[in-house]
Enzyme design. Structure first.
Site, short mmCIF file in Angstrom:
data_model
loop_
_atom_site.label_atom_id
_atom_site.label_comp_id
_atom_site.label_asym_id
_atom_site.label_seq_id
_atom_site.Cartn_x
_atom_site.Cartn_y
_atom_site.Cartn_z
N ALA A 1 0.84 -1.21 0.00
CA ALA A 1 0.00 0.00 0.00
C ALA A 1 0.87 1.26 0.00
O ALA A 1 2.02 1.24 0.44
CB ALA A 1 -0.92 -0.01 1.22
N PRO A 2 0.29 2.37 -0.46
CA PRO A 2 1.04 3.65 -0.51
C PRO A 2 0.80 4.48 0.76
O PRO A 2 0.07 4.07 1.66
CB PRO A 2 0.42 4.35 -1.71
CG PRO A 2 -1.01 3.92 -1.68
CD PRO A 2 -1.04 2.53 -1.08
N LYS B 1 2.08 -4.93 3.39
CA LYS B 1 3.19 -4.01 3.64
C LYS B 1 2.70 -2.58 3.40
O LYS B 1 2.46 -2.18 2.26
CB LYS B 1 4.37 -4.29 2.69
CG LYS B 1 5.58 -3.46 3.09
CD LYS B 1 6.61 -3.34 1.99
CE LYS B 1 6.48 -2.10 1.15
NZ LYS B 1 6.61 -0.80 1.85
N PRO B 2 2.55 -1.79 4.49
CA PRO B 2 2.22 -0.38 4.29
C PRO B 2 3.47 0.36 3.84
O PRO B 2 4.58 -0.19 3.88
CB PRO B 2 1.81 0.08 5.69
CG PRO B 2 2.52 -0.84 6.63
CD PRO B 2 2.75 -2.14 5.91
N SER B 3 3.32 1.61 3.45
CA SER B 3 4.50 2.42 3.16
C SER B 3 5.29 2.59 4.46
O SER B 3 4.71 2.81 5.53
CB SER B 3 4.09 3.79 2.63
OG SER B 3 5.22 4.64 2.64
N SER C 1 2.38 3.64 -7.48
CA SER C 1 2.66 4.27 -8.76
C SER C 1 2.68 3.25 -9.90
O SER C 1 2.92 2.06 -9.69
CB SER C 1 4.02 4.97 -8.69
OG SER C 1 5.02 4.00 -8.44
N GLU D 1 -3.78 -1.15 -8.50
CA GLU D 1 -4.40 0.19 -8.47
C GLU D 1 -3.28 1.20 -8.59
O GLU D 1 -2.52 1.41 -7.63
CB GLU D 1 -5.15 0.40 -7.14
CG GLU D 1 -6.29 -0.54 -6.91
CD GLU D 1 -7.49 -0.26 -7.80
OE1 GLU D 1 -7.45 0.69 -8.60
OE2 GLU D 1 -8.46 -1.03 -7.70
N CYS E 1 -5.00 9.76 -6.08
CA CYS E 1 -4.87 9.22 -7.44
C CYS E 1 -6.01 9.66 -8.34
O CYS E 1 -5.88 9.64 -9.55
CB CYS E 1 -4.78 7.71 -7.37
SG CYS E 1 -6.09 7.00 -6.38
N GLU F 1 2.13 12.44 -13.74
CA GLU F 1 1.44 12.50 -12.45
C GLU F 1 2.34 13.27 -11.48
O GLU F 1 3.44 12.82 -11.16
CB GLU F 1 1.17 11.09 -11.91
CG GLU F 1 0.29 11.13 -10.67
CD GLU F 1 0.05 9.76 -10.03
OE1 GLU F 1 1.01 8.96 -9.94
OE2 GLU F 1 -1.07 9.51 -9.60
P1 NAD Z 1 5.05 3.93 -4.77
O1 NAD Z 1 4.71 3.16 -6.00
O2 NAD Z 1 6.33 4.64 -4.73
O3 NAD Z 1 5.01 2.99 -3.49
C1 NAD Z 1 3.86 2.23 -3.17
C2 NAD Z 1 4.29 1.08 -2.26
O4 NAD Z 1 5.16 0.22 -3.00
C3 NAD Z 1 5.05 1.51 -1.00
O5 NAD Z 1 4.64 0.69 0.08
C4 NAD Z 1 6.51 1.22 -1.38
O6 NAD Z 1 7.33 0.94 -0.26
C5 NAD Z 1 6.34 -0.01 -2.24
N1 NAD Z 1 7.43 -0.26 -3.19
C6 NAD Z 1 8.23 0.66 -3.80
N2 NAD Z 1 9.11 0.03 -4.60
C7 NAD Z 1 8.86 -1.30 -4.51
C8 NAD Z 1 9.43 -2.46 -5.10
N3 NAD Z 1 10.43 -2.37 -5.97
N4 NAD Z 1 8.93 -3.66 -4.78
C9 NAD Z 1 7.89 -3.76 -3.93
N5 NAD Z 1 7.31 -2.71 -3.32
C10 NAD Z 1 7.79 -1.48 -3.63
O7 NAD Z 1 3.80 4.92 -4.54
P2 NAD Z 1 3.61 5.99 -3.39
O8 NAD Z 1 4.53 7.12 -3.69
O9 NAD Z 1 3.67 5.33 -2.06
O10 NAD Z 1 2.08 6.42 -3.63
C11 NAD Z 1 1.71 7.30 -4.62
C12 NAD Z 1 1.22 6.56 -5.86
O11 NAD Z 1 0.15 5.70 -5.50
C13 NAD Z 1 0.67 7.50 -6.90
O12 NAD Z 1 1.14 7.09 -8.17
C14 NAD Z 1 -0.83 7.30 -6.80
O13 NAD Z 1 -1.56 7.61 -7.97
C15 NAD Z 1 -0.93 5.87 -6.43
N6 NAD Z 1 -2.22 5.55 -5.80
C16 NAD Z 1 -3.16 4.88 -6.53
C17 NAD Z 1 -4.41 4.59 -5.97
C18 NAD Z 1 -5.46 3.85 -6.75
O14 NAD Z 1 -6.45 3.46 -6.16
N7 NAD Z 1 -5.29 3.66 -8.06
C19 NAD Z 1 -4.68 4.97 -4.66
C20 NAD Z 1 -3.68 5.65 -3.95
C21 NAD Z 1 -2.45 5.93 -4.53
#
Ligand code: NAD
Length: 493
Positions: free
Chosen positions: A145-146, A171-173, A225, A246, A280, A379
């Protein structure tokens, strides 16, 4: 204690540590240990061990746990809102009125939805057989999750999965793990058996990646992302796991020439600044008929200038910081580059004074950008709205769809036929008419195109978290069944 494995809080096995900081002032909210592959192994083992009993429980038993969880979340709403506000830098008003009530409602919804799973009719589609459908849990789900809505995103991942009988490792952020850990504790208090919901807190590389590749994980569900989403797909391919994604968005906000201008202006401010634009589905590209363009820009600019930035604990604060100074600097860099080809009408500044302690960025309105430019296409995930003019309805729809994303969109019009056309032709998982942002537990949330696939919330999410099994019974009871003759002719008895 930053891990929750098999019904207990504990620290990670390794020595890596990190600090959770309040983005509004840089203060330390918590120190956490960071999970690695060994912690992921332990969490997946707990989830695997819990799976037979949890998936074998009746829907009513699972529903009762989720009902109690909804009550516990509601009872603790103020504490959860305070923690969410501090770890994610959210104005307390948003955390109280949107984040926490949303999760309470989700839990209540999935308590009910857990009892609605059903298959197709049992029938004789072949005269010699009775067929029926079983809908079964997928198994162990690995979820990532993000940070933007930590509790809500945890709820969107956990609730449909466990309601359908799966067990989960989430796994949360690492920036925002605190309310997710509390959710897991409350689930145990609500009677969720140990191992059904496990939380591992760590970085993407050291904790997320081993979870995605774990051979005992049957499905991965990811919110984040599009860039990381692609690596999720690749990792899942190693053992052909089911995937639910998502991803990012760049939502169009289309204002036709017959729109209620005041409604569109107010709607654009709320929809672009919600969660400081770190949403998002946030409105990011206002596509406005040329006849309304200047009035729309003036109206939004006035309101942007009046938005109250302030301490997140103050209920009067409208806009909080973005998640970190690193993220703020990325947003500022995109806006600075845009000055070469577009006009920054208002904002584009880093507030000073008391706010300089946090990662604040002023609400920013950009006009005159080329539709192919960075500020329009990428984005940004911050309080930045770009306005593009159009002349014909065809052009508006083309601009709305001119993006790799397809998560959300809105159309502003008082013409029924225009509204219907927009809902049909804009390629996005959700299209609002004369509003932009509201979400409800009963309706699916999820994208098209590079915004991913799979649905959160609603009974549709059960389709992602369940597998359909065909069960076929022979009705003849004979050894030599008629269809065998298509393969071989048995010797006469
Ligand atoms: P991110 O993709 O950087 O990180 C998301 C999660 O993935 C975090 O928990 C991070 O630790 C983990 N992660 C990062 N690299 C990884 C890897 N190589 N392997 C496994 N896990 C990894 O995104 P963010 O910056 O936390 O959140 C923002 C993004 O989330 C934006 O792009 C936003 O649009 C998107 N988002 C989408 C929705 C939806 O419902 N579509 C909802 C909320 C956020």
């Amino acid at each position: 204690m930053s891990q929750y494995i098999d019904g207990k809080r504990r620290e990670a096995l390794g020595t890596a540590r990190d600090l959770v900081r309040d983005p509004s002032n840089g203060e330390v909210v918590a120190e956490i240990s960071l999970a690695g592959a060994e912690d992921v192994d332990a969490a997946v083992a707990a989830a695997r061990a819990a799976f037979p009993a949890w998936s074998g429980a009746t829907p009513g038993e699972r529903s009762a746990v989720l009902q109690r969880l909804a009550g516990l979340l509601e009872a603790e709403a103020e504490d959860l809102a305070q923690t969410e506000s501090r770890q994610a830098g959210k104005p307390i008003r948003l955390a109280r009125e949107f984040d926490v009530p949303g999760t309470v409602d989700n839990a209540a919804f999935f308590a009910g939805a857990a009892r609605t799973l059903e298959g197709q009719a049992t029938a004789e589609y072949s005269p010699d057989h009775t067929s029926s459908i079983r809908r079964e849990a997928v198994g162990v789900v690995g979820s990532i999750a993000p940070w933007n809505y930590p509790l809500q995103m945890a709820g969107w991942k956990v609730l449909p999965a466990v309601a359908a009988g799966n067990t989960i490792v989430l796994k949360p952020s690492e920036l925002t793990p605190l309310t997710t850990l509390r959710l897991a504790e409350l689930a145990t208090q609500a009677g969720m058996p140990d191992g059904v919901l496990n939380v591992v807190t760590g970085t993407g590389a050291d904790c997320g990646a081993p979870l995605l590749r774990h051979p005992q994980v049957d499905m991965v569900s990811f919110t984040g992302s599009t860039k990381v989403g692609r690596t999720v797909l690749e990792a899942a391919a190693t053992s052909a796991k089911r995937v639910h994604l998502e991803l990012g968005g760049k939502a169009p906000f289309v204002v036709f020439d017959d729109a209620d201008l005041d409604a569109a202006v107010q709607g654009a401010v709320a929809a672009s600044l919600i969660n400081t634009g770190q949403d998002c589905t946030a409105a990011t590209r206002a596509i406005v008929h040329r006849s309304l363009h200047d009035a729309f820009v003036a109206g939004v600019a006035d309101l942007f200038a009046a938005v109250r930035l302030g301490p997140t604990a103050d209920p009067a604060t409208d806009l909080g910081p973005v998640i970190s100074t690193a993220h703020r600097d990325r947003i500022a860099a995109v806006v600075e580059r845009s000055r070469a080809y577009a006009k920054v009408v208002v904002g584009g500044t880093v507030p000073g004074g008391e706010l300089a302690r946090g990662s604040y960025y002023a609400p920013t309105l950009v006009t005159g950008a080329d539709p192919q430019s960075e500020v329009v296409r990428d984005e940004i995930f911050g309080p930045v709205l770009v306005v593009l003019p159009f002349d014909t309805d065809d052009e508006a729809i083309t601009l709305a769809n001119d993006t790799p994303y397809g998560l959300a969109a809105s159309a502003w019009t008082r013409d029924l036929y225009r509204g219907l056309r927009a809902t049909r032709e804009i390629r996005a998982g959700c299209v609002w008419v004369n509003d932009h942002i509201p979400i409800i537990s009963e309706m699916p949330h999820g994208g098209m195109k590079e915004s991913g696939f799979g649905k959160d919330m609603s009974t549709y999410s059960f389709e992602d978290y369940t597998v359909v099994k065909h069960v076929m019974f022979d009705l003849t009871g004979v050894a030599a069944k008629p269809w065998h003759r298509t393969v071989f002719t048995p010797p006469e008895h």
